[in-house]
Design a protein around this motif. Structure first.
Motif, mmCIF file in Angstrom:
data_model
loop_
_atom_site.group_PDB
_atom_site.id
_atom_site.type_symbol
_atom_site.label_atom_id
_atom_site.label_comp_id
_atom_site.label_asym_id
_atom_site.label_seq_id
_atom_site.Cartn_x
_atom_site.Cartn_y
_atom_site.Cartn_z
ATOM 1 N N ILE A 1 0.838 -1.205 0.000
ATOM 2 C CA ILE A 1 0.000 0.000 0.000
ATOM 3 C C ILE A 1 0.873 1.257 0.000
ATOM 4 C CG2 ILE A 1 -1.623 1.358 1.382
ATOM 5 C CD1 ILE A 1 -2.868 -1.289 2.291
ATOM 6 N N LEU A 2 1.938 1.243 0.837
ATOM 7 C CA LEU A 2 2.817 2.403 0.932
ATOM 8 C C LEU A 2 3.535 2.671 -0.387
ATOM 9 C CD1 LEU A 2 4.368 1.815 4.478
ATOM 10 C CD2 LEU A 2 2.777 3.622 3.828
ATOM 11 N N ASN A 3 3.776 1.620 -1.148
ATOM 12 C CA ASN A 3 4.519 1.781 -2.404
ATOM 13 C C ASN A 3 3.641 2.142 -3.596
ATOM 14 O OD1 ASN A 3 7.151 1.452 -1.555
ATOM 15 N ND2 ASN A 3 7.118 -0.775 -1.749
ATOM 16 N N LYS A 4 2.369 2.202 -3.400
ATOM 17 C CA LYS A 4 1.499 2.603 -4.500
ATOM 18 C C LYS A 4 1.731 4.079 -4.820
ATOM 19 C CE LYS A 4 -2.295 -0.681 -3.992
ATOM 20 N NZ LYS A 4 -3.731 -0.847 -3.706
ATOM 21 N N SER A 5 1.728 4.392 -6.085
ATOM 22 C CA SER A 5 1.969 5.782 -6.488
ATOM 23 C C SER A 5 0.893 6.707 -5.953
ATOM 24 C CB SER A 5 2.034 5.886 -8.019
ATOM 25 O OG SER A 5 0.829 5.396 -8.591
#
Length: 269
Positions: A204-208
Motif C-alpha cells: 500500500i505504501l509503495n502505491k503511487s
C-alpha cells in the motif's frame, strides 16, 4: 523508554572477569599458600562476585522482558498507522465527525462486529480484507495501537524499508525487525499473520497513489447507503445526476422512500 543493553552487558562481562580472576587466585592459593585463612578469604570473594553476577543477570532478564513488550507495542503501533489512516479518510470523505472512530476503542466494540450494519463496521471490514485480517483482528490491533505509549516511531523506517524493496518485493517482517534491532517475540501463528499484514502495508505504501477510488455504479445496482445516523441502508440506484455527482436511490424499506444521495455515501458489499 529504551534500556541501555550494551551498558548492562558490559557490567555483566566485567563481573565475569572478576569472577574468573577470583578463580585463578584460588588456584594460585592452592599451590602457593594453603593456609585456611587465605582459602576462606578467597572463597568468600568468589561467592560475593557470583552473587553480584546472579543479581545482574536477573536484572537483565527483567529489563529484556520489558524491552520486548515495549518493542512489540512499538511495532504494532507503527504497523497499523496506515490501516487507521485509511479508515479515518473514509470517515472524513462522508463528512462524519472524527469522534465517530472512538467506538473502535471501546472494549466491547468487536462483539458481534460482523452483524453490525454501520459505516464504521463496513470501513473496518474493507480495510481488514486489504491487509489479510478479519474485522475483529484488525480492531484488536487498533486497540493495542491506541493503548501503546511508545515515545519513538518506526513509521518512516517502515516506509523506507518498503521503498528499498519495491523491486524485489521481499517485504520480510523478520528482516525489518532485525534491521531495527527490536526485541520482539511472536508465536508462530501471530508471526505468520503479521507477516501478511506487513507485506500488505508495504504494498500500500509503495502505491503511487493511495487515493481510494469510488467504484463505478450502474442503474439498478443494489447498494448500501450511508445515512446521517451512521447506519447503512439497502437501496437500489435509479437515476444519476452528473452535475451534482448524486444518485437517486430507492430504499428497500418503503418507509424511507427515495432521495438524492452523493456518490461517496454509496457502497457496494
Amino acid at each position: 523508554m529504551n534500556i541501555d543493553r550494551n551498558k548492562i552487558n558490559d557490567e555483566i562481562n566485567d563481573l565475569r572477569g572478576r569472577l574468573q580472576l577470583g578463580i585463578h587466585e584460588c588456584k594460585d592459593a592452592i599451590t602457593k599458600d594453603n593456609s585456611k585463612e587465605r582459602m576462606t578469604a578467597l572463597t568468600k570473594k568468589v561467592v560475593e562476585v557470583e552473587e553480584q553476577l546472579t543479581i545482574y543477570k536477573q536484572g537483565m532478564d527483567v529489563l529484556t522482558h520489558r524491552q520486548m513488550q515495549n518493542d512489540k507495542c512499538l511495532l504494532l503501533r507503527e504497523l497499523f498507522n496506515k490501516p487507521r489512516d485509511i479508515i479515518k479518510e473514509s470517515v472524513r470523505k462522508v463528512h462524519l465527525p472524527m469522534n465517530y472512530l472512538d467506538n473502535i476503542y471501546d472494549k466491547n466494540f468487536e462483539q458481534n462486529l460482523d452483524k453490525q450494519n454501520t459505516f464504521l463496521s463496513y470501513s473496518i471490514n474493507q480495510v481488514a480484507q486489504q491487509i489479510g485480517l478479519t474485522s475483529s483482528e484488525l480492531v484488536k490491533y487498533l486497540q493495542v495501537k491506541q493503548q501503546s505509549n511508545a515515545n519513538f516511531h518506526l513509521n518512516d523506517e517502515i516506509k523506507e524499508f518498503a521503498k528499498r524493496h519495491i523491486t524485489d518485493e521481499n517485504y520480510n517482517l523478520l528482516n525489518f525487525i532485525a534491521e531495527q534491532q527490536l526485541l520482539v517475540s511472536f508465536n508462530e501463528a501471530e508471526q505468520k499473520k503479521l507477516q501478511t499484514v506487513f507485506e500488505k502495508i508495504c504494498q500500500i505504501l509503495n502505491k503511487s497513489s493511495c487515493e481510494e477510488h469510488q467504484p463505478r455504479f450502474n442503474r439498478n445496482d443494489h447498494v448500501q447507503v450511508l445515512y446521517d445516523d451512521g447506519q447503512l441502508y439497502w437501496a437500489t440506484l435509479n437515476l444519476f445526476d452528473s452535475k451534482t455527482n448524486k444518485w437517486k436511490v430507492v430504499y428497500d424499506c418503503r418507509e424511507y422512500g427515495s432521495e438524492w444521495v452523493i456518490a461517496r455515501r454509496i457502497f457496494k458489499r
